[in-house]
Structure formats: C-alpha cells, structure tokens
Design a protein around this motif. Structure first.
Motif, PDB file in Angstrom:
ATOM      1  N   PHE A   1       4.572  25.930 -20.825  1.00  0.00           N
ATOM      2  CA  PHE A   1       4.852  26.779 -19.659  1.00  0.00           C
ATOM      3  C   PHE A   1       6.285  27.304 -19.656  1.00  0.00           C
ATOM      4  O   PHE A   1       6.628  28.141 -18.822  1.00  0.00           O
ATOM      5  CB  PHE A   1       4.631  25.996 -18.360  1.00  0.00           C
ATOM      6  CG  PHE A   1       3.223  25.534 -18.155  1.00  0.00           C
ATOM      7  CD1 PHE A   1       2.231  26.408 -17.747  1.00  0.00           C
ATOM      8  CD2 PHE A   1       2.880  24.203 -18.368  1.00  0.00           C
ATOM      9  CE1 PHE A   1       0.934  25.978 -17.557  1.00  0.00           C
ATOM     10  CE2 PHE A   1       1.588  23.768 -18.184  1.00  0.00           C
ATOM     11  CZ  PHE A   1       0.606  24.647 -17.782  1.00  0.00           C
ATOM     12  N   GLY A   2       7.109  26.773 -20.545  1.00  0.00           N
ATOM     13  CA  GLY A   2       8.528  27.107 -20.485  1.00  0.00           C
ATOM     14  C   GLY A   2       9.245  26.373 -19.375  1.00  0.00           C
ATOM     15  O   GLY A   2      10.360  26.757 -18.985  1.00  0.00           O
TER      16      GLY A   2
ATOM     17  N   GLN B   1      -3.901  29.667 -17.162  1.00  0.00           N
ATOM     18  CA  GLN B   1      -2.659  30.434 -17.014  1.00  0.00           C
ATOM     19  C   GLN B   1      -2.192  30.426 -15.559  1.00  0.00           C
ATOM     20  O   GLN B   1      -1.799  31.446 -14.997  1.00  0.00           O
ATOM     21  CB  GLN B   1      -2.858  31.874 -17.505  1.00  0.00           C
ATOM     22  CG  GLN B   1      -3.197  31.967 -18.972  1.00  0.00           C
ATOM     23  CD  GLN B   1      -3.357  33.392 -19.468  1.00  0.00           C
ATOM     24  OE1 GLN B   1      -3.296  34.336 -18.680  1.00  0.00           O
ATOM     25  NE2 GLN B   1      -3.557  33.561 -20.761  1.00  0.00           N
ATOM     26  N   TYR B   2      -2.244  29.238 -14.991  1.00  0.00           N
ATOM     27  CA  TYR B   2      -1.846  29.043 -13.592  1.00  0.00           C
ATOM     28  C   TYR B   2      -0.513  28.312 -13.569  1.00  0.00           C
ATOM     29  O   TYR B   2      -0.350  27.257 -14.195  1.00  0.00           O
ATOM     30  CB  TYR B   2      -2.915  28.243 -12.853  1.00  0.00           C
ATOM     31  CG  TYR B   2      -2.513  27.807 -11.468  1.00  0.00           C
ATOM     32  CD1 TYR B   2      -2.435  28.719 -10.428  1.00  0.00           C
ATOM     33  CD2 TYR B   2      -2.216  26.468 -11.196  1.00  0.00           C
ATOM     34  CE1 TYR B   2      -2.071  28.327  -9.150  1.00  0.00           C
ATOM     35  CE2 TYR B   2      -1.858  26.058  -9.921  1.00  0.00           C
ATOM     36  CZ  TYR B   2      -1.787  26.993  -8.907  1.00  0.00           C
ATOM     37  OH  TYR B   2      -1.428  26.598  -7.631  1.00  0.00           O
ATOM     38  N   ILE B   3       0.448  28.873 -12.875  1.00  0.00           N
ATOM     39  CA  ILE B   3       1.793  28.286 -12.787  1.00  0.00           C
ATOM     40  C   ILE B   3       2.112  27.979 -11.333  1.00  0.00           C
ATOM     41  O   ILE B   3       2.017  28.858 -10.469  1.00  0.00           O
ATOM     42  CB  ILE B   3       2.840  29.245 -13.375  1.00  0.00           C
ATOM     43  CG1 ILE B   3       2.618  29.409 -14.883  1.00  0.00           C
ATOM     44  CG2 ILE B   3       4.250  28.732 -13.115  1.00  0.00           C
ATOM     45  CD1 ILE B   3       3.550  30.406 -15.532  1.00  0.00           C
ATOM     46  N   ASN B   4       2.470  26.732 -11.072  1.00  0.00           N
ATOM     47  CA  ASN B   4       2.860  26.309  -9.735  1.00  0.00           C
ATOM     48  C   ASN B   4       4.109  25.431  -9.879  1.00  0.00           C
ATOM     49  O   ASN B   4       4.017  24.285 -10.347  1.00  0.00           O
ATOM     50  CB  ASN B   4       1.717  25.537  -9.060  1.00  0.00           C
ATOM     51  CG  ASN B   4       1.974  25.246  -7.609  1.00  0.00           C
ATOM     52  OD1 ASN B   4       3.011  24.691  -7.250  1.00  0.00           O
ATOM     53  ND2 ASN B   4       1.032  25.601  -6.745  1.00  0.00           N
ATOM     54  N   ILE B   5       5.246  25.973  -9.543  1.00  0.00           N
ATOM     55  CA  ILE B   5       6.525  25.279  -9.741  1.00  0.00           C
ATOM     56  C   ILE B   5       6.558  23.956  -8.978  1.00  0.00           C
ATOM     57  O   ILE B   5       7.017  22.932  -9.506  1.00  0.00           O
ATOM     58  CB  ILE B   5       7.701  26.167  -9.300  1.00  0.00           C
ATOM     59  CG1 ILE B   5       7.677  27.493 -10.060  1.00  0.00           C
ATOM     60  CG2 ILE B   5       9.023  25.455  -9.525  1.00  0.00           C
ATOM     61  CD1 ILE B   5       7.826  27.349 -11.542  1.00  0.00           C
ATOM     62  N   ASP B   6       6.081  23.971  -7.741  1.00  0.00           N
ATOM     63  CA  ASP B   6       6.114  22.743  -6.938  1.00  0.00           C
ATOM     64  C   ASP B   6       5.266  21.647  -7.578  1.00  0.00           C
ATOM     65  O   ASP B   6       5.651  20.467  -7.578  1.00  0.00           O
ATOM     66  CB  ASP B   6       5.613  23.037  -5.519  1.00  0.00           C
ATOM     67  CG  ASP B   6       6.567  23.933  -4.754  1.00  0.00           C
ATOM     68  OD1 ASP B   6       7.770  23.925  -5.072  1.00  0.00           O
ATOM     69  OD2 ASP B   6       6.105  24.657  -3.842  1.00  0.00           O
ATOM     70  N   LEU B   7       4.119  22.043  -8.115  1.00  0.00           N
ATOM     71  CA  LEU B   7       3.257  21.059  -8.791  1.00  0.00           C
ATOM     72  C   LEU B   7       3.949  20.492 -10.019  1.00  0.00           C
ATOM     73  O   LEU B   7       3.966  19.266 -10.226  1.00  0.00           O
ATOM     74  CB  LEU B   7       1.928  21.718  -9.177  1.00  0.00           C
ATOM     75  CG  LEU B   7       0.958  20.861  -9.994  1.00  0.00           C
ATOM     76  CD1 LEU B   7       0.477  19.669  -9.173  1.00  0.00           C
ATOM     77  CD2 LEU B   7      -0.231  21.695 -10.473  1.00  0.00           C
ATOM     78  N   PHE B   8       4.536  21.344 -10.839  1.00  0.00           N
ATOM     79  CA  PHE B   8       5.205  20.878 -12.053  1.00  0.00           C
ATOM     80  C   PHE B   8       6.390  19.972 -11.717  1.00  0.00           C
ATOM     81  O   PHE B   8       6.588  18.926 -12.356  1.00  0.00           O
ATOM     82  CB  PHE B   8       5.684  22.072 -12.877  1.00  0.00           C
ATOM     83  CG  PHE B   8       4.568  22.939 -13.408  1.00  0.00           C
ATOM     84  CD1 PHE B   8       3.258  22.499 -13.405  1.00  0.00           C
ATOM     85  CD2 PHE B   8       4.830  24.200 -13.908  1.00  0.00           C
ATOM     86  CE1 PHE B   8       2.225  23.293 -13.889  1.00  0.00           C
ATOM     87  CE2 PHE B   8       3.822  24.998 -14.406  1.00  0.00           C
ATOM     88  CZ  PHE B   8       2.511  24.551 -14.379  1.00  0.00           C
TER      89      PHE B   8
ATOM     90  N   CYS C   1      13.792  29.820 -19.296  1.00  0.00           N
ATOM     91  CA  CYS C   1      12.977  28.702 -18.831  1.00  0.00           C
ATOM     92  C   CYS C   1      12.419  29.026 -17.453  1.00  0.00           C
ATOM     93  O   CYS C   1      13.007  29.802 -16.687  1.00  0.00           O
ATOM     94  CB  CYS C   1      13.804  27.419 -18.791  1.00  0.00           C
ATOM     95  SG  CYS C   1      14.298  26.834 -20.441  1.00  0.00           S
ATOM     96  N   LEU C   2      11.299  28.426 -17.157  1.00  0.00           N
ATOM     97  CA  LEU C   2      10.578  28.737 -15.928  1.00  0.00           C
ATOM     98  C   LEU C   2      11.438  28.446 -14.692  1.00  0.00           C
ATOM     99  O   LEU C   2      12.060  27.387 -14.579  1.00  0.00           O
ATOM    100  CB  LEU C   2       9.290  27.905 -15.877  1.00  0.00           C
ATOM    101  CG  LEU C   2       8.298  28.233 -14.769  1.00  0.00           C
ATOM    102  CD1 LEU C   2       7.753  29.647 -14.913  1.00  0.00           C
ATOM    103  CD2 LEU C   2       7.142  27.221 -14.791  1.00  0.00           C
ATOM    104  N   ASP C   3      11.462  29.423 -13.797  1.00  0.00           N
ATOM    105  CA  ASP C   3      12.156  29.297 -12.515  1.00  0.00           C
ATOM    106  C   ASP C   3      13.646  29.015 -12.695  1.00  0.00           C
ATOM    107  O   ASP C   3      14.246  28.247 -11.945  1.00  0.00           O
ATOM    108  CB  ASP C   3      11.502  28.193 -11.676  1.00  0.00           C
ATOM    109  CG  ASP C   3      11.942  28.240 -10.217  1.00  0.00           C
ATOM    110  OD1 ASP C   3      12.061  29.350  -9.682  1.00  0.00           O
ATOM    111  OD2 ASP C   3      12.191  27.167  -9.628  1.00  0.00           O
TER     112      ASP C   3
END
Length: 688
Positions: A410-411, A374-381, A623-625
């Motif tokens: 992750f959305g 459950q780790y979210i990293n926008i830059d990585l995605f 949606c994410l971010d």
C-alpha cells in the motif's frame, strides 16, 4: 376320527392358499426394506382380533416373519425365518370362514391369543438382534480414534444413513496432525469396507435427508477423495436434482462445499443453480453467517445484480454484525470481487475499535483483502500497526515481517513498528533465512525508512547474514538484495562482487523476468558510478537498452512556468544520463534569485549557474498519507544532486486543484529561495 382329520385338512388347505399370494421381500442390513411395503407398526394382536371377528376385512395384516404352524397340544407356535412375507387375504380366496370342529378339535381363542403374545415377544428379540441400533456421527467420532475404526464399525453392522460414517471420519480427521491425517487417509482408502461404504452412500443418495446428503458430500471432499470419482460426481448430480430442497442450513453447507471444490462441469452447473436459488431466497436468509458463506461462494464472475442484492442484504443486517462478522466481511467481499465502500468503511470502524485481541491471521486476511479490493483506509492501517507495535513482544518476527510486506504494497510506512523491527532484527538475526532477508530489504528500501544511528548497524547485520548464504542464494534474489542496498546507499562488497560475475549476469539476462532484471542492473550500475561506492567506479557493464521512458506532459505546470518565467527560460522533458529524466529544467544564478536565459553553452562553461530540476510528482511516489518520498524517488533526488541539480518537487494533485493565478504563486515559492522572493518580485515586475 375321519371328521376330525377332514376338518383339520380343510382348514390347512385354506391356510395354504394364503401363502402363495404373499410377497417375500429380502431384509436389507441397513434397517429398511426394498421395496418399501413392510410396515413396522404391525401387531400380532390385530391378527387375533381378525380371527375373532371371523375375517370380516378383505385385506389382512403384514407378517414380519412367515408363520409355520404346528400342533403342540392346544396351542400354535411360530418359527421365524429370514424373509418377511406379506399375506393378502381376499373374500374371493376365502369364500367361507375358517372353522374348527368344536367337538373334536377345539381351540380356545384365549389360548391362541396367549400363544401369539408369547411368539410376538420372541419376534421382537429376533428383530432387535437382526437390526443394528442407529448411531449418530457424533457418537461415532467420540468412540473412534481413527478412520479405520469407523470403517470397522460399519463393516460389522451398517446402519442408515451411511453419511454418518463419512461425517464421523471427517470429524476425527480434523483432530489429527497433517502427517497423521495423511497416513490415516491412506489406510482408509485401503480398508476393505471403504468401497462398500461408498456404494451404500451412492445407493442411499436419493432417499436420505438432503442435509445428510450435503454433510456426506462435504466430508467426502474434505477427506481428499478425488473429485473425478464416481462417488463424488454421483452425489453432485443428486444434489443438482434435489437443490430445491435447500433450506438456510443446507444453503450454507452447499456454499461451503462449492468453495472447496475445483471447477468442473457438475460443479459449474451446481454453482449456477446455487446462484439462481440465492437470487430467489436472499431476503429470506436470517443468519449473518449463512449470508457471508453464500457471498463467499457465488464467485467473482457472478452477475453484478446478484452481488448488489447481496450487498443490500448485508447492509440491511449491518446492525446484527458481530465483531467477527465485520472481520470476515473483508475476505467475503474479496472472494466475490465486490468493492462495497460503505460496507468496508463500517466494518473498518468496528474492527479498529475492537482491535485488541484480534488474531494475527485475521489481521493478515484483512490486509490481503484490502489489497485485492484496492481499498485504502488510513485509520484501519494505523490501528493495526499500532496494535501490533503495542503487543510486539508476543509476535514472531516472521509474522511481523509478513505484515510489513503487506503494508509496503500500500505504500504505508508504520514508523513505530518499523523502528521496533529494526532493533529486534539487529539483535536476533538468526531467525532470518534468505527469503526473509530479501523481503526485509525490499520493505525498508522501498519505503525509504531509516532509524537514527541504528540503520547502518541494521544494514551490516543484513549484509553479513546474506554473505553467509552467498552460495545458496539465487541470482534473482542476489540482484534484488544488492539493488535494495544500493537504494539505501549501502554497498556490501562481497555481494556486489558475486553479482558482477559473468555467469550471474548472463543468467539474469536470459532467465526470469528479464526486463525487470535489466532495469535493476541499470540501477546498480548507476549507484556504483554516482554514489560513494568503495569500488567499481570504472565499471562498464554491457547491458541491453531500457525501453524509452514515457513522458507525461504537465500542461498546467508548463503554462504556469511560462507566465512566471517567460518563454525560453526553461526546458521541458529533459533526458539525463543513467536513464533519468526530469519534467522541467531551469537555470538560475548561484543565489537562486534570478532566472537565466536557457543556453547549453552557459551550462557547460559557467560555474555560477545553478541547474534546477523540477519534478512533477504523483501521490504514488510518496508513502501513504505523507510527503515522505519512497525509495526510488529518494535515490533519484540523491543522484540529481550529485549531478549538480537543485531538486524541486511539485505535487501534481496540488497544482491541479489551483487556479492558474494561484498555480503561478505556488511555483514562485517553490523556485525562489525565501531570501530572494522580494528581489524576484521586483524583477518580475520590471519584465512585465
């Protein structure tokens, strides 16, 4: 003559008294003797020196072969036999020195030495013929092309340690295809020497080097020998007994073995021992690879203290991490179920900055691990999505689809990549099977993604491909596909007609995830009635009732609306047809400049009243971010507009950060149209 014969017979009797005191030891064909009393550094020259010194020592050397003396001129010869005899000469058994009559039976010491030297060379030849040369697992794997070839070599001349044969077979098996590997394993199990090799490994387990023991166990497990066999369980028990012999290399191999094996009593005991050993030796580990292998193997249920200690060790070695170490760290942390934000953030930076050339499998593993943690990293995605979009032409569409499915979890909505995929899928629909089609529709409907004018063409291609497989598609997949089409406001007649068949509906209501199926059938029914569906407007599906909707009170928004509008000018938690509910309902004039008192009669009779639905939306609905609504929220907004509502979205997390005064001002800008804001200010001032 009598003196000569008497002297010879006396010496022969003295020599014969030495033989019964020796121990005859069987020579095993594995190049070692049991019991271990034969010394390989024995030299016949020492015997000659002993004779020359008239046997001053109380104990004499070990003969590798029994010596049979016979007279041939002035010399003595030996003849080798198949046993090794240990002669023990004691002064009590030999009260006086051996002597030969110098006149009648003179033997030159030099000639005796010469004879023994000749026999020594003969003994070396015999020994070399009897003892096969040691062979390494690497050499075996290079010389052999199949598992049976290794067993053939073993059956001809076994050597110690037997672990080399299993290691060689696993090395050879890794070079084979799956079908060939399966066939070779069957031949291995049926080979007449296989059982003998297993017996040798079990017999040698306690005396071979510990790393050889671990390598053999690893190869045995990888070759598919059942875990409940005596061979595997015996080796596990021996490893338990000798676990304190582990060095860093052995620690890595043992961790790899435990990762491969299924839980059982001996494996559980060994895992507990490994955890204790790691807890003691964690600060002595020098290599990052060993550290990550150990972290992967200790299990999700390991003590939290041990997990944190390993995390601290990894942070200490962070400067030594290669790019590959950073890529694998995600999977390692997921394997031990430890969410180290610091480690994940640092590794994300390294992975993103070195993303080019990264294998697709590693990208998938990273995203799967992020999902599990459950780790979210926008830059990585974004880095992964941009890299795949840049190199889109070199990837198979099925791989890209798998990546998109993970992003949907992750959305996260990678716009550029999804646009490319739509165009490619519309041009090459042949690669898609039913499972892929359903997956694509779920991703695009869930993320509410449309691509300019090509969206309709894309949906037609998807519907046509599914229609061609209509008789092979399961009821649940059919429901999922039709529901996705409905979310995107597209209605393929052939698929909908098939779904509404009585036997299909009955199957969905009695098998699988019934609650989920009922909810999706309600969605399909609502879309067919409310949207511009070309058919089934009068559909009357008899479906079980959905469980009551859980209302989430929004006290801060309610208080702000009371301050802004006054009591009685809004309704809270309103249930609507088709299982929709809204947090707040407000009634305004047609210009949205004035809030009207709440009255059901007015709603029904007046055509000049605008119904306003205030939806308090969590972050997960977008949606994410971004503020791009996901598929269900977009469909709900569409249906509320069809029902005559003006929809206002209020972001929960934004309101929670505001003071009450600021929250009132925020809702004011949301409710009133920009043109009516000035008149609304005058109205509010007059009512205060």
């Amino acid at each position: 003559m009598n003196n000569r014969a008497g002297s010879f017979l006396w010496n022969l009797r003295q020599l014969s008294t030495l033989v019964p005191t020796g121990r005859t030891v069987r020579l095993y064909p594995l190049a070692f003797c049991r019991p271990n009393i034969a010394y390989s550094n024995w030299n016949q020259r020492n015997l000659l020196n002993t004779f020359g010194n008239k046997m001053h020592s109380s104990t004499r050397s070990l003969f590798q072969d029994a010596l049979i003396f016979k007279s041939e001129g002035d010399g003595c010869q030996t003849k080798g036999i198949s046993t090794a005899t240990v002669f023990t000469v004691d002064k009590l058994l030999c009260p006086r020195r051996l002597s030969f009559d110098s006149k009648h039976f003179l033997v030159s010491v030099n000639e005796l030495k010469k004879s023994f030297h000749q026999e020594a060379s003969d003994e070396d030849v015999l020994t070399k013929r009897r003892k096969p040369a040691l062979i390494s697992s690497r050499k075996l794997s290079q010389e052999c092309n199949s598992l049976s070839d290794v067993l053939d070599i073993f059956s001809k001349a076994p050597t110690f340690p037997s672990s080399n044969y299993f290691s060689a077979m696993w090395t050879i098996a890794k070079r084979m295809s799956e079908d060939q590997k399966r066939f070779e394993k069957q031949l291995m199990f049926n080979h007449p020497a296989f059982n003998q090799l297993c017996e040798h490994v079990m017999r040698e387990a306690k005396i071979m080097y510990f790393d050889n023991l671990l390598f053999s166990l690893h190869a045995i497990v990888k070759l598919g020998i059942p875990q409940n066999t005596l061979l595997v369980q015996t080796l596990l028990r021996v490893v338990q007994e000798r676990i304190n012999e582990c060095d860093e290399k052995c620690l890595s191999v043992l961790s790899t073995i435990l990762n491969t094996m299924e839980p059982c009593k001996n494996v559980d005991v060994l895992l507990a021992g490994l955890r204790m050993l790691v807890d003691e030796q964690v600060w002595k580990i020098k290599h990052v690879f060993t550290l990550q292998t150990v972290m992967r193997s200790i299990g999700k249920d390991a003590p939290i203290g041990l997990k944190r200690k390993l995390e601290m060790k990894a942070l200490k070695e962070l400067d030594q991490f290669s790019v590959l170490n950073c890529q694998h760290m995600f999977e390692v942390l997921a394997a031990m179920n430890h969410r180290s934000i610091i480690l994940l953030n640092e590794c994300s930076k390294r992975v993103t900055s070195n993303i080019h050339g990264c294998p697709f499998k590693i990208l998938i593993n990273i995203l799967q691990s992020c999902r599990d943690l459950q780790y979210i990293n926008i830059d990585l995605f974004k880095g992964i999505a941009d890299y795949v979009a840049t190199t889109f032409d070199i990837w198979k569409l099925k791989k890209v689809l798998f990546l998109l499915i993970l992003f949907e979890n992750f959305g996260f909505r990678p716009v550029g990549l999804m646009d490319l995929f739509i165009k490619k899928a519309a041009d090459e629909p042949g690669f898609l099977n039913v499972k892929s089609l359903v997956g694509i529709l779920n991703v695009y409907s869930s993320l509410n993604h449309f691509y300019k004018c090509q969206t309709h063409e894309f949906l037609e291609v998807m519907a046509s491909a599914l229609t061609g497989s209509l008789h092979h598609i399961s009821s649940e997949n059919l429901l999922n596909a039709v529901c996705s089409f409905c979310w995107m406001n597209y209605f393929p007649l052939a698929l909908i007609n098939q779904l509404l068949q009585k036997d299909i509906i009955d199957d969905l209501l009695t098998s699988g995830d019934v609650e989920r199926n009922v909810h999706r059938l309600h969605v399909v029914a609502a879309c067919l009635k409310l949207d511009d569906a070309p058919c089934h407007k009068d559909l009357d599906l008899v479906l079980p009732q959905l469980p009551p909707t859980t209302f989430c009170p929004q006290p801060k928004v309610a208080a702000a609306l009371s301050d802004l509008l006054g009591e009685g000018c809004f309704s809270q938690s309103v249930q609507l047809p088709h299982n929709y509910f809204i947090d707040f309902e407000i009634r305004m004039d047609a210009n949205q400049s004035q809030v009207l008192p709440f009255s059901d009669v007015d709603v029904v009779t007046s055509t000049d009243i605008q119904r306003v639905a205030v939806l308090c939306v969590p972050k997960s609905a977008y949606c994410l971010d971004s503020t791009h609504p996901k598929g269900y929220l977009a469909m709900k907004m569409r249906h509320l507009k069809i029902m005559g509502f003006h929809v206002i979205l209020v972001n929960n997390w934004e309101v929670e950060k505001l003071e009450m005064k600021d929250a009132v001002a925020f809702l004011k800008t949301k409710i009133y149209s920009p043109k009516a804001l000035s008149s609304a200010d005058i109205h509010l001032q007059s009512t205060c």
